[in-house]
Design a protein around this motif. Structure first.
Motif, PDB file in Angstrom:
ATOM      1  N   ASP A  53      51.998  43.768  55.769  1.00 34.97           N
ATOM      2  CA  ASP A  53      50.614  44.033  54.736  1.00 34.97           C
ATOM      3  C   ASP A  53      50.797  42.763  53.870  1.00 34.97           C
ATOM      4  O   ASP A  53      49.749  42.704  52.817  1.00 34.97           O
ATOM      5  CB  ASP A  53      51.233  45.191  54.057  1.00 34.97           C
ATOM      6  CG  ASP A  53      52.452  45.227  53.122  1.00 34.97           C
ATOM      7  OD1 ASP A  53      53.064  44.051  53.305  1.00 34.97           O
ATOM      8  OD2 ASP A  53      52.628  46.061  52.494  1.00 34.97           O
ATOM      9  N   LYS A  84      42.177  31.519  43.651  1.00 26.86           N
ATOM     10  CA  LYS A  84      42.363  32.358  42.575  1.00 26.86           C
ATOM     11  C   LYS A  84      41.949  33.693  43.025  1.00 26.86           C
ATOM     12  O   LYS A  84      41.236  33.862  44.091  1.00 26.86           O
ATOM     13  CB  LYS A  84      41.424  31.888  41.540  1.00 26.86           C
ATOM     14  CG  LYS A  84      41.729  30.404  41.119  1.00 26.86           C
ATOM     15  CD  LYS A  84      42.769  29.958  40.417  1.00 26.86           C
ATOM     16  CE  LYS A  84      43.172  28.786  39.818  1.00 26.86           C
ATOM     17  NZ  LYS A  84      43.811  27.828  40.093  1.00 26.86           N
ATOM     18  N   ARG A  85      42.657  34.646  42.135  1.00 32.03           N
ATOM     19  CA  ARG A  85      42.362  36.006  42.325  1.00 32.03           C
ATOM     20  C   ARG A  85      41.517  36.448  40.934  1.00 32.03           C
ATOM     21  O   ARG A  85      41.973  36.085  39.984  1.00 32.03           O
ATOM     22  CB  ARG A  85      43.550  36.816  42.603  1.00 32.03           C
ATOM     23  CG  ARG A  85      43.190  38.371  42.770  1.00 32.03           C
ATOM     24  CD  ARG A  85      44.350  39.400  42.628  1.00 32.03           C
ATOM     25  NE  ARG A  85      45.500  38.909  43.670  1.00 32.03           N
ATOM     26  CZ  ARG A  85      45.515  39.429  44.810  1.00 32.03           C
ATOM     27  NH1 ARG A  85      44.281  40.063  45.248  1.00 32.03           N
ATOM     28  NH2 ARG A  85      46.666  38.983  45.756  1.00 32.03           N
ATOM     29  N   GLY A  86      40.356  37.161  41.285  1.00 31.64           N
ATOM     30  CA  GLY A  86      39.577  37.507  40.164  1.00 31.64           C
ATOM     31  C   GLY A  86      39.324  39.233  40.131  1.00 31.64           C
ATOM     32  O   GLY A  86      38.684  39.515  39.162  1.00 31.64           O
ATOM     33  N   GLU A 141      40.263  43.215  42.456  1.00 31.73           N
ATOM     34  CA  GLU A 141      40.831  43.748  43.742  1.00 31.73           C
ATOM     35  C   GLU A 141      39.819  44.573  44.569  1.00 31.73           C
ATOM     36  O   GLU A 141      40.195  45.473  45.303  1.00 31.73           O
ATOM     37  CB  GLU A 141      41.654  44.735  43.046  1.00 31.73           C
ATOM     38  CG  GLU A 141      42.816  44.128  42.247  1.00 31.73           C
ATOM     39  CD  GLU A 141      42.670  44.245  40.894  1.00 31.73           C
ATOM     40  OE1 GLU A 141      42.077  45.225  40.216  1.00 31.73           O
ATOM     41  OE2 GLU A 141      42.955  43.334  40.149  1.00 31.73           O
ATOM     42  N   THR A 142      38.574  44.006  44.433  1.00 31.29           N
ATOM     43  CA  THR A 142      37.551  44.883  45.123  1.00 31.29           C
ATOM     44  C   THR A 142      36.719  44.118  45.810  1.00 31.29           C
ATOM     45  O   THR A 142      35.638  44.582  46.254  1.00 31.29           O
ATOM     46  CB  THR A 142      36.819  45.821  43.986  1.00 31.29           C
ATOM     47  OG1 THR A 142      36.302  44.853  42.829  1.00 31.29           O
ATOM     48  CG2 THR A 142      37.515  46.786  43.460  1.00 31.29           C
ATOM     49  N   ASN A 196      34.655  41.515  44.990  1.00 32.57           N
ATOM     50  CA  ASN A 196      33.689  41.170  44.369  1.00 32.57           C
ATOM     51  C   ASN A 196      33.393  39.886  43.963  1.00 32.57           C
ATOM     52  O   ASN A 196      32.188  39.546  43.562  1.00 32.57           O
ATOM     53  CB  ASN A 196      33.341  42.225  43.092  1.00 32.57           C
ATOM     54  CG  ASN A 196      32.976  43.668  43.519  1.00 32.57           C
ATOM     55  OD1 ASN A 196      33.993  44.352  43.571  1.00 32.57           O
ATOM     56  ND2 ASN A 196      31.919  44.046  44.054  1.00 32.57           N
ATOM     57  N   LEU A 213      36.399  34.430  44.098  1.00 37.65           N
ATOM     58  CA  LEU A 213      37.399  33.345  43.522  1.00 37.65           C
ATOM     59  C   LEU A 213      38.390  32.902  44.570  1.00 37.65           C
ATOM     60  O   LEU A 213      38.757  31.776  44.404  1.00 37.65           O
ATOM     61  CB  LEU A 213      37.830  33.724  42.350  1.00 37.65           C
ATOM     62  CG  LEU A 213      37.719  33.375  40.857  1.00 37.65           C
ATOM     63  CD1 LEU A 213      35.992  33.912  40.613  1.00 37.65           C
ATOM     64  CD2 LEU A 213      38.198  34.076  39.900  1.00 37.65           C
ATOM     65  N   LEU A 270      24.983  32.207  47.910  1.00 39.13           N
ATOM     66  CA  LEU A 270      26.413  32.209  46.983  1.00 39.13           C
ATOM     67  C   LEU A 270      26.417  33.488  45.933  1.00 39.13           C
ATOM     68  O   LEU A 270      27.130  33.480  45.078  1.00 39.13           O
ATOM     69  CB  LEU A 270      26.065  30.860  46.175  1.00 39.13           C
ATOM     70  CG  LEU A 270      26.106  29.525  46.938  1.00 39.13           C
ATOM     71  CD1 LEU A 270      25.540  28.693  45.802  1.00 39.13           C
ATOM     72  CD2 LEU A 270      27.367  29.418  47.487  1.00 39.13           C
ATOM     73  N   SER A 271      25.706  34.422  46.417  1.00 41.63           N
ATOM     74  CA  SER A 271      25.495  35.659  45.471  1.00 41.63           C
ATOM     75  C   SER A 271      26.840  36.152  45.280  1.00 41.63           C
ATOM     76  O   SER A 271      27.294  36.863  44.440  1.00 41.63           O
ATOM     77  CB  SER A 271      24.377  36.681  45.870  1.00 41.63           C
ATOM     78  OG  SER A 271      24.786  37.060  47.163  1.00 41.63           O
ATOM     79  N   ASN A 317      29.629  34.583  44.812  1.00 37.61           N
ATOM     80  CA  ASN A 317      30.428  33.888  44.121  1.00 37.61           C
ATOM     81  C   ASN A 317      30.073  34.089  42.534  1.00 37.61           C
ATOM     82  O   ASN A 317      29.066  33.515  41.856  1.00 37.61           O
ATOM     83  CB  ASN A 317      30.223  32.324  44.207  1.00 37.61           C
ATOM     84  CG  ASN A 317      30.652  31.970  45.657  1.00 37.61           C
ATOM     85  OD1 ASN A 317      30.050  32.086  46.634  1.00 37.61           O
ATOM     86  ND2 ASN A 317      32.121  31.789  45.814  1.00 37.61           N
ATOM     87  N   LEU A 318      30.849  34.951  41.591  1.00 33.84           N
ATOM     88  CA  LEU A 318      30.554  35.095  40.284  1.00 33.84           C
ATOM     89  C   LEU A 318      30.941  34.147  39.508  1.00 33.84           C
ATOM     90  O   LEU A 318      31.854  33.328  39.857  1.00 33.84           O
ATOM     91  CB  LEU A 318      31.140  36.513  39.991  1.00 33.84           C
ATOM     92  CG  LEU A 318      30.828  37.919  40.695  1.00 33.84           C
ATOM     93  CD1 LEU A 318      31.626  39.077  39.997  1.00 33.84           C
ATOM     94  CD2 LEU A 318      29.189  38.089  40.506  1.00 33.84           C
ATOM     95  N   CYS A 319      30.291  33.854  38.403  1.00 30.28           N
ATOM     96  CA  CYS A 319      30.711  32.931  37.567  1.00 30.28           C
ATOM     97  C   CYS A 319      30.135  33.761  36.088  1.00 30.28           C
ATOM     98  O   CYS A 319      28.941  34.068  35.976  1.00 30.28           O
ATOM     99  CB  CYS A 319      29.856  31.818  37.464  1.00 30.28           C
ATOM    100  SG  CYS A 319      30.180  30.421  36.164  1.00 30.28           S
ATOM    101  N   ARG A 320      31.319  33.490  35.219  1.00 33.02           N
ATOM    102  CA  ARG A 320      30.874  34.448  33.949  1.00 33.02           C
ATOM    103  C   ARG A 320      30.582  33.406  32.753  1.00 33.02           C
ATOM    104  O   ARG A 320      30.001  34.014  31.815  1.00 33.02           O
ATOM    105  CB  ARG A 320      32.076  35.229  33.433  1.00 33.02           C
ATOM    106  CG  ARG A 320      31.644  36.272  32.434  1.00 33.02           C
ATOM    107  CD  ARG A 320      30.723  37.416  32.427  1.00 33.02           C
ATOM    108  NE  ARG A 320      30.834  38.310  31.677  1.00 33.02           N
ATOM    109  CZ  ARG A 320      29.850  39.288  31.444  1.00 33.02           C
ATOM    110  NH1 ARG A 320      28.887  39.250  32.194  1.00 33.02           N
ATOM    111  NH2 ARG A 320      30.066  40.379  30.603  1.00 33.02           N
TER     112      ARG A 320
END
Ligand code: FES
Ligand code: FES
Lengths: 758, 157
Positions: free
Chosen positions: B19, B35-37, B39-40, B42, B45, B125-126, B128-131
């Motif tokens: 696993d 990187k991890r951003g 757990e879903t 979304n 990263l 690229l939708s 790929n989130l960026c805050r």
């Protein structure tokens, strides 16, 4: 100017874009214990029994801590200058839990799997208490959230734990009832803003270890290293001299990291075990046990004369601080202090507030810090006033907005020395095409396009509180090493402050090395929050450079055998004004027989907090069948005084607006009946993607702030404040639906239209 | 189980749990750009290339990478510098935490899309989130980079 007002690349840019290991988790020692938290399933309960033996028996488990293992002395996690206005209402672990997700036990072990197993083996029995979930019912409720004897409020903020009050107070100027009573037009409405998450892409994380002298060293993703030092000292009852805090690169702050969300957990593990320990919050934890924006309900009453001159404003803010009081007393103040002064002709105002404890996750600091909430309420009310009077909402602002030179009673009596709000309005109008588009254009496909407007302000640091230290020394190469205590959280302050120093020292930005924060090495800085860095730390840089240049000239003059008045420094050398002699900086630094080191350090604390301003205008498209709303265009014109870094200021503005758009349209922390937080992942709590933000366009109209470094004010927070009220206004102008509760969803628009039968 | 795969062209043979997740495996093998951003699945990263296709390493079992070639930003340093320079010139990396996932996605996008419109870029690229950035600066950087590569003739504003 050579360095200021330029699009200088960030000093760390290339290492970030090539993925170098520079963040907290990347540099943690491999042998760190994994630290995790067992969390409460109940919103309000007392721990009757907690059994940890079976968890402890697992091989690889190093420690399991409960409330019995931690000091019984309360503290706050809020990153604020001592004495903190936030009450001391926390323990590391408490016998009483106050929201679903509150910490019950800390487990540390060799690896994640074993720690997860141990968490499942801890058996807890609870006495379930009745929770308070509606913040309107919290004050004077018979259920008390903090009845404990050792709860303490250090400042006079009207806190009273026997009434569930984290703060309470009022301020006034003139007789608001009399003034509003005499007005021709009156608006009285209630607005509701929700709790929002900062959603930093890097969640909170910290590792700790004991250094070779036994000092507790804490490497953490924080905005407030010096406050973390004090918080750990309070929480662990360790002297501050035994604690060192280091900030590496951090993956976003926005206020989330102005609260010490994770630091105490690995710290106590390291203290108990002597071993290095690491905690990394999951996204889920960062959604259910962090420090979001305070939910506010704000009543606004405004009165205007027959010409639309706003004469009086009455504001009552009720703020929900949740289970603990971090930033409760201060955020609420901003809902009034940073909205009311926008209207310069007000003769009387009254501002009252309560901040209450409830059984939801503790709120904290989020970009805008209360101003965002107050501005949504006041700007919405002004838009309703304009509508009632049949006035263009731009026009009502043009005749009422605060102007340069005004004394602002609602803003600590400060005088407005710099303000280009009028120019911002004119430019925004032109950029979006207001006159052609207001109020709406009906499209052939059953949709409507409309525009809306809002103004906003913020501060530049906390006057008389925020303090920044800077140390600059000339190194052996004849270049400069600059140490700052301000925390670059991606905002680029390491670069911006180097630009300011380079301008003062007549050198290039590359000649200045900037070291980030290590509390053992860096000069004190209260931290990067309250939009303080460019203004407060920037001023400290200017002052330090002045002192340093004096020292350089003095030493140069002595080497050249003349008086200091006879020499100048041009960045490369000290030269005699009337003669040919000169000595270059490098030679001067290492000059034989000299006894003076070329270094300077200064602290700066400002008596004022000059406000930056923004005008925001939104263009939206609404489907009249379904209420579906799309943002088409967003224009923001900013007055942040002199722009220090033209690129970074633009990015700050675009980024803040995108966050504001999320807050306006869908971001909302929702709780179920038992107090369960439904917004616990990026599936449930959606932030804008690049398909959602439409087009964001930014313009600048700079005033010159005489007290700022090269005329600069702040930029970080003010930019988040306009989207919610401007979009709400656009919705009204499009379909005549007033949305007074955020977020502005299609459902609310649809229901509003149905009621109106549009 | 024993698996064999190539990470940035280096062959790795390792014993793993069934696993085990690719993201953790890569970080354990020194690829800290990953990187991890969430757990879903979304945030994007954790994006890496597996046999030249973009995958989310947070939701990929290491077992699935058996016999495959995985590339992270550590293996694309020259390309990352080239496009990254455009981001840097816009100041479009703010905290930079989303940068590795974005950069590897853009480097792949240029190979896959010919002369993309703004909309096509944003759709590609939708995930790929960026805050921090509000996305506009990233778009400016991407368009300038595409232009330089001759992969887009779009107007640059
Ligand atoms: S970590 Fe968020 S998508 Fe993979
Ligand atoms: S730059 Fe911070 S998340 Fe994108």
């Amino acid at each position: 100017m050579r360095s200021v007002n330029q699009p200088v690349r960030k000093k760390d840019a290339m290492s970030l874009v090539t993925g170098q290991p520079v963040y907290t988790q990347d540099i943690a020692p491999k042998d760190c214990l994994v630290v995790k938290i067992l969390r409460s399933p109940y919103a309000h309960a007392l721990i009757k029994e907690i059994k940890t033996e079976s968890a402890m028996k697992l091989s690889g488990i190093e420690c399991v801590l409960t409330y019995k293992d931690v000091p019984d002395k309360r503290f706050t996690l809020a990153g604020q200058t001592f004495p903190e206005p936030s009450p001391y209402d926390r323990l590391i672990l408490d016998e009483k839990v106050r929201f679903i997700g509150d910490a019950v036990a800390i487990v540390a072990g060799d690896n994640e799997k074993t720690v997860d197993k141990a968490l499942r083996r801890i058996k807890v029995k609870y006495d379930i208490l009745e929770p308070i979930l509606d913040f309107r019912c919290a004050k004077d409720n018979e259920v008390l959230i903090h009845p404990e004897q050792n709860w303490r409020s250090l400042c006079n903020v009207g806190a009273d734990n026997k009434r569930n009050l984290c703060a309470s107070g009022e301020e006034k100027h003139g007789d608001v009832d009399e003034i509003i009573g005499g007005c021709d037009w009156i608006i009285e409405q209630t607005y509701h803003t929700k709790a929002n998450q900062q959603v930093t892409m890097e969640t909170s994380r910290t590792f700790t270890y004991l250094d070779e002298t036994g000092k507790l060293t804490c490497v953490t993703s924080t905005q407030i290293p010096f406050h973390v030092k004090r918080i750990l000292s309070n929480a662990l009852e360790l002297p501050e001299s035994r604690i060192r805090v280091i900030k590496p690169r951090i993956g976003g702050g926005f206020g989330a990291k102005q609260t010490a969300v994770t630091e105490v957990y690995p710290a106590i593990v390291t203290v108990k075990t002597g071993k290095p320990a690491l905690i990394v919050y999951t996204r889920r934890e960062s959604f259910i046990a962090s420090s979001p924006r305070h939910e506010n309900e704000i009543k606004v009453r405004i009165g205007a004369d027959k010409n639309g001159i706003i004469k009086g404003i009455d504001m009552i803010t009720l703020s929900n601080t949740g289970a603990y009081g971090e930033h409760g007393p201060t955020t609420v103040g901003l809902s009034g202090h940073k909205s009311l002064p926008l209207y310069g002709k007000v003769e009387a105002y009254h501002f009252r507030y309560d901040v209450v404890y409830t059984n939801v996750m503790s709120a904290g600091a989020y970009r805008g810090y209360g101003a965002t909430q107050g501005i949504f309420a006041l700007e919405s009310a002004v838009n309703e006033l304009a509508e009632k009077m049949g006035m263009d909402p731009v026009q009502i602002r043009e005749i009422n907005m605060v102007r340069e030179g005004a004394v602002m009673p609602a803003y600590y009596g400060e005088t407005l020395n710099s303000c280009a709000l009028d120019r911002c309005m004119a430019k925004a109008k032109e950029m979006i095409g207001w006159d052609e588009k207001y109020p709406r254009i009906n499209l052939k496909n059953g949709k409507v396009r409309s525009v809306g407007v809002s103004m906003a302000m913020q501060g530049s640091g906390i006057a008389n509180v925020d303090t920044a230290g800077v140390l600059i020394k000339v190194n052996a190469a004849g270049l400069y090493d600059m140490k700052i205590g301000a925390t670059d959280m991606g905002t680029g302050c390491d670069t911006i402050l180097a630009q300011i120093a380079a301008e003062c020292l007549h050198c290039s930005v590359d000649d200045i090395t900037v070291s980030g924060v290590d509390t053992d090495v860096s000069p004190y800085d209260s931290g990067s929050y309250a939009s303080s860095t460019t203004y407060v730390t920037g001023n400290a840089v200017v002052n330090t450079c002045e002192t340093l240049v004096e020292k350089i000239r003095d030493k140069g003059a002595r080497q050249l055998g003349c008086a200091i008045e006879d020499v100048e420094f041009d960045g490369a050398r000290v030269y005699q004004v009337d003669a040919k002699e000169s000595i270059n900086l490098k030679d001067l630094t290492v000059a034989v027989g000299s006894d003076k080191e070329l270094s300077a350090t200064e602290l700066f604390c400002s008596p004022v907090s000059p406000p930056p301003f923004v005008v925001g205008m939104a263009e939206v498209e609404i489907d009249k069948e379904t209420g579906k709303i799309d943002l088409i265009d967003y224009v923001a014109v900013v007055d942040c005084g002199t722009v220090i870094n033209t690129n970074l200021v633009r990015l700050q503005t675009e980024g803040g607006i995108a966050q504001g758009i999320g807050m306006a349209l869908y971001e909302d922390i929702t709780y179920g009946e038992s107090g369960r937080n439904f917004s616990n992942s990026l599936m449930q709590y959606k932030i804008p993607t690049r398909l959602d933000v439409g087009r964001i366009r930014v313009g600048f109209e700079s005033s010159y702030e005489p007290t700022g470094p090269f005329g600069a004010k702040s930029i970080g927070e003010v930019v988040i404040n306009t989207p919610a009220p401007a979009i709400a206004n656009a919705v009204f102008n499009g379909v005549r639906v007033k949305v007074r509760e955020l977020p502005i969803t299609a459902e609310k628009i649809y229901n509003g239209m149905k009621q109106k039968n549009i | 189980m024993i698996i064999k795969l190539w990470v940035n062209d280096k062959k790795i043979t390792d014993e793993i749990d069934g696993d085990a997740i690719l993201l953790d495996f890569l970080r354990d093998h020194g690829c800290y750009s990953v990187k991890r951003g969430c757990e879903t699945s979304n945030c994007g990263l954790c994006t890496v290339l597996m046999d030249s296709k973009l995958v989310l390493s947070c939701s990929t079992l290491v077992a699935r990478a058996d016999g495959k070639h995985v590339i992270t930003l550590e293996g694309l340093q020259e390309e990352a510098k080239e496009f990254g320079g455009f981001l840097a010139d816009q100041g479009a990396e703010q905290c930079g935490f989303c940068s590795p996932g974005l950069v590897i996605s853009v480097l792949t996008m240029v190979k896959e899309l010919k002369n993309p419109s703004d909309r096509e870029i944003s759709e590609y690229l939708s995930g790929n989130l960026c805050r921090c950035s509000g996305y506009m600066g990233q778009l400016r950087a991407i368009k300038r980079y595409l232009n330089q590569k001759g992969a887009q003739k779009n107007e640059i504003s």
